[in-house]
Design a protein around this motif. Structure first.
Motif, PDB file in Angstrom:
ATOM      1  N   PHE A  55      11.158 -13.455  44.685  1.00 22.51           N
ATOM      2  CA  PHE A  55      10.918 -12.739  45.248  1.00 22.51           C
ATOM      3  C   PHE A  55      12.003 -12.189  44.562  1.00 22.51           C
ATOM      4  CE2 PHE A  55      12.748  -9.149  47.873  1.00 22.51           C
ATOM      5  CZ  PHE A  55      11.423  -7.663  47.429  1.00 22.51           C
ATOM      6  N   MET A  56      12.856 -12.545  44.384  1.00 22.27           N
ATOM      7  CA  MET A  56      14.584 -12.271  43.639  1.00 22.27           C
ATOM      8  C   MET A  56      14.383 -12.271  42.420  1.00 22.27           C
ATOM      9  SD  MET A  56      18.179 -14.936  43.516  1.00 22.27           S
ATOM     10  CE  MET A  56      17.596 -15.543  45.440  1.00 22.27           C
ATOM     11  N   LEU A  57      13.319 -13.018  41.412  1.00 20.11           N
ATOM     12  CA  LEU A  57      13.011 -12.866  40.338  1.00 20.11           C
ATOM     13  C   LEU A  57      12.534 -11.603  39.961  1.00 20.11           C
ATOM     14  CD1 LEU A  57      13.176 -13.726  36.974  1.00 20.11           C
ATOM     15  CD2 LEU A  57      11.212 -15.058  37.853  1.00 20.11           C
ATOM     16  N   ILE A  58      11.362 -11.293  40.582  1.00 22.93           N
ATOM     17  CA  ILE A  58      10.259  -9.681  40.879  1.00 22.93           C
ATOM     18  C   ILE A  58      11.143  -8.616  40.693  1.00 22.93           C
ATOM     19  CG2 ILE A  58       8.566  -8.848  41.097  1.00 22.93           C
ATOM     20  CD1 ILE A  58       7.048 -11.159  42.038  1.00 22.93           C
ATOM     21  N   ALA A  59      12.163  -8.829  41.941  1.00 25.90           N
ATOM     22  CA  ALA A  59      13.096  -7.689  42.222  1.00 25.90           C
ATOM     23  C   ALA A  59      13.683  -7.476  41.129  1.00 25.90           C
ATOM     24  CB  ALA A  59      13.604  -7.824  43.591  1.00 25.90           C
ATOM     25  N   PHE A  60      14.702  -8.010  40.413  1.00 23.91           N
ATOM     26  CA  PHE A  60      15.333  -8.282  39.426  1.00 23.91           C
ATOM     27  C   PHE A  60      15.114  -8.192  38.103  1.00 23.91           C
ATOM     28  CE2 PHE A  60      17.731 -10.195  35.917  1.00 23.91           C
ATOM     29  CZ  PHE A  60      19.155  -9.614  35.823  1.00 23.91           C
ATOM     30  N   VAL A  61      13.729  -8.205  37.650  1.00 23.41           N
ATOM     31  CA  VAL A  61      13.377  -8.216  36.261  1.00 23.41           C
ATOM     32  C   VAL A  61      12.569  -6.662  36.848  1.00 23.41           C
ATOM     33  CG1 VAL A  61      11.378  -8.284  34.974  1.00 23.41           C
ATOM     34  CG2 VAL A  61      12.609  -9.932  35.911  1.00 23.41           C
ATOM     35  N   VAL A  62      12.117  -6.285  37.842  1.00 23.18           N
ATOM     36  CA  VAL A  62      11.716  -4.543  37.906  1.00 23.18           C
ATOM     37  C   VAL A  62      12.812  -3.924  37.680  1.00 23.18           C
ATOM     38  CG1 VAL A  62      10.567  -3.313  39.402  1.00 23.18           C
ATOM     39  CG2 VAL A  62       9.536  -5.594  39.597  1.00 23.18           C
ATOM     40  N   GLY A  63      13.764  -4.272  39.368  1.00 22.63           N
ATOM     41  CA  GLY A  63      15.396  -3.212  38.856  1.00 22.63           C
ATOM     42  C   GLY A  63      15.418  -2.973  37.544  1.00 22.63           C
ATOM     43  N   MET A  64      15.568  -4.243  36.737  1.00 24.00           N
ATOM     44  CA  MET A  64      15.920  -3.975  35.016  1.00 24.00           C
ATOM     45  C   MET A  64      15.696  -3.355  34.085  1.00 24.00           C
ATOM     46  SD  MET A  64      19.357  -5.508  35.149  1.00 24.00           S
ATOM     47  CE  MET A  64      19.486  -6.096  33.130  1.00 24.00           C
ATOM     48  N   PHE A  65      14.168  -3.534  34.392  1.00 26.26           N
ATOM     49  CA  PHE A  65      13.390  -2.964  33.050  1.00 26.26           C
ATOM     50  C   PHE A  65      13.111  -0.967  34.021  1.00 26.26           C
ATOM     51  CE2 PHE A  65       8.773  -1.863  32.063  1.00 26.26           C
ATOM     52  CZ  PHE A  65       9.329  -1.938  30.885  1.00 26.26           C
ATOM     53  N   SER A  66      12.840  -1.453  35.102  1.00 28.19           N
ATOM     54  CA  SER A  66      13.217   0.302  35.528  1.00 28.19           C
ATOM     55  C   SER A  66      13.767   1.113  35.160  1.00 28.19           C
ATOM     56  CB  SER A  66      12.700   0.406  36.677  1.00 28.19           C
ATOM     57  OG  SER A  66      11.883  -0.027  36.981  1.00 28.19           O
ATOM     58  N   GLU A  67      15.638   0.715  35.120  1.00 30.56           N
ATOM     59  CA  GLU A  67      16.878   0.640  34.720  1.00 30.56           C
ATOM     60  C   GLU A  67      16.687   1.390  32.867  1.00 30.56           C
ATOM     61  OE1 GLU A  67      18.877   2.743  36.387  1.00 30.56           O
ATOM     62  OE2 GLU A  67      18.573   1.513  38.084  1.00 30.56           O
ATOM     63  N   MET A  68      16.114   0.464  32.321  1.00 30.39           N
ATOM     64  CA  MET A  68      16.050   0.587  30.979  1.00 30.39           C
ATOM     65  C   MET A  68      15.344   1.208  30.246  1.00 30.39           C
ATOM     66  SD  MET A  68      15.935  -3.445  30.053  1.00 30.39           S
ATOM     67  CE  MET A  68      17.189  -4.773  30.117  1.00 30.39           C
ATOM     68  N   ILE A  69      14.368   1.895  31.114  1.00 32.89           N
ATOM     69  CA  ILE A  69      13.305   2.859  30.766  1.00 32.89           C
ATOM     70  C   ILE A  69      13.904   4.372  31.627  1.00 32.89           C
ATOM     71  CG2 ILE A  69      11.563   4.166  31.302  1.00 32.89           C
ATOM     72  CD1 ILE A  69      10.244   1.284  32.187  1.00 32.89           C
ATOM     73  N   GLY A  70      15.282   4.701  32.177  1.00 33.74           N
ATOM     74  CA  GLY A  70      15.337   4.744  32.475  1.00 33.74           C
ATOM     75  C   GLY A  70      16.734   5.421  31.638  1.00 33.74           C
ATOM     76  N   VAL A  71      17.349   4.800  31.524  1.00 30.80           N
ATOM     77  CA  VAL A  71      18.721   5.210  30.245  1.00 30.80           C
ATOM     78  C   VAL A  71      18.244   5.318  29.189  1.00 30.80           C
ATOM     79  CG1 VAL A  71      20.642   3.630  29.130  1.00 30.80           C
ATOM     80  CG2 VAL A  71      20.341   3.703  31.741  1.00 30.80           C
ATOM     81  N   HIS A  72      17.180   5.070  28.669  1.00 26.49           N
ATOM     82  CA  HIS A  72      16.253   5.082  26.972  1.00 26.49           C
ATOM     83  C   HIS A  72      16.047   6.106  26.663  1.00 26.49           C
ATOM     84  CE1 HIS A  72      18.623   1.461  25.383  1.00 26.49           C
ATOM     85  NE2 HIS A  72      18.289   0.570  26.378  1.00 26.49           N
ATOM     86  N   THR A  73      15.199   6.841  27.997  1.00 21.06           N
ATOM     87  CA  THR A  73      13.988   7.145  27.621  1.00 21.06           C
ATOM     88  C   THR A  73      14.367   8.480  29.180  1.00 21.06           C
ATOM     89  OG1 THR A  73      12.014   6.922  29.342  1.00 21.06           O
ATOM     90  CG2 THR A  73      12.465   6.110  26.872  1.00 21.06           C
TER      91      THR A  73
END
Length: 229
Positions: free
Chosen positions: A64-82
């Motif tokens: 769960f820790m890994l999934i939360a980290f990856v989902v959080g990072m990926f979501s923020e990358m989409i936010g920052v770049h698009t």
């Protein structure tokens, strides 16, 4: 059990000490810049204390820790770049090392916030069942699940709401608009809800008392800074 309670007390003491020191240092000393620059140390330490106080750290807990980290990072990358998630914004340098414009600590923060919200909602559901339902009865599974996910996501979103003004003031991140878009909170709600569904489905120990106190301590910290900054 005694060892666990000792860990719990140590973690609470450290969390209170660091947040009170940060509050005083930022507002009432000439070393505010130093305290702000060391925000990553505080966040990493709280993350470490959360793991330290987790009873029975199973593979599913780390999953769960890994999934939360990856989902959080990926979501923020989409936010920052698009700007298609959260809105248009960018991160400053205060939060430390980045991956594609998103600090690693942001992924950790997603885990800490959602995990803590999940622990709190589980305890509330247990308390409600024990307090208001006749002995031997339970809440309907569908209602219980919906309450857990929706209320937990609202709780996580509320944390972002009280954190935003302080984070902007301290240059953690900056919006490209004169205000925080409401769309940011919509995204926080739905991403948190998704992670809380996983939290609920994965079978690991969910009785971390420190997570409850950490959520309260951090919330009071941001509310107090918001008042005085």
């Amino acid at each position: 059990m005694k060892q666990y309670l000792t860990r719990y007390k140590i973690a609470i003491g450290i969390a209170i000490l660091f947040h009170v020191s940060g509050f005083i240092g930022i507002l009432f000393t000439p070393y505010a810049h130093w305290f702000i620059e060391n925000t990553p140390l505080n966040l990493v330490l709280m993350f470490g204390l959360l793991i330290y106080t987790q009873h029975y750290r199973s593979r599913r807990f780390y999953l769960f820790m890994l999934i939360a980290f990856v989902v959080g990072m990926f979501s923020e990358m989409i936010g920052v770049h698009t700007g298609k998630l959260f809105g248009h914004y960018h991160y400053g340098d205060v939060m430390g090392r980045k991956l594609l414009g998103v600090p690693f600590l942001i992924g950790i923060n997603w885990f800490v916030v959602v995990f803590s919200a999940g622990i709190i909602m589980r305890k509330i559901n247990i308390w409600l069942e024990a307090r208001y339902l006749p002995e031997g009865q339970q809440m309907r599974p569908g209602f219980k699940a919906a309450s857990f996910i929706i209320d937990g996501a609202l709780l996580a979103t509320f944390f972002d709401f009280i954190m935003e003004p302080v984070a902007i003031e301290l240059k953690f991140w900056q919006w490209h608009t004169p205000y925080v878009p409401f769309y940011n909170y919509i995204c926080w709600f739905f991403i948190s809800a998704f992670l809380l569904i996983l939290f609920r489905k994965l079978n690991f120990n969910k009785n971390n008392h420190f997570a409850v106190h950490l959520f309260i301590i951090q919330s009071l910290f941001f509310i107090a800074l918001q008042i005085f900054l």
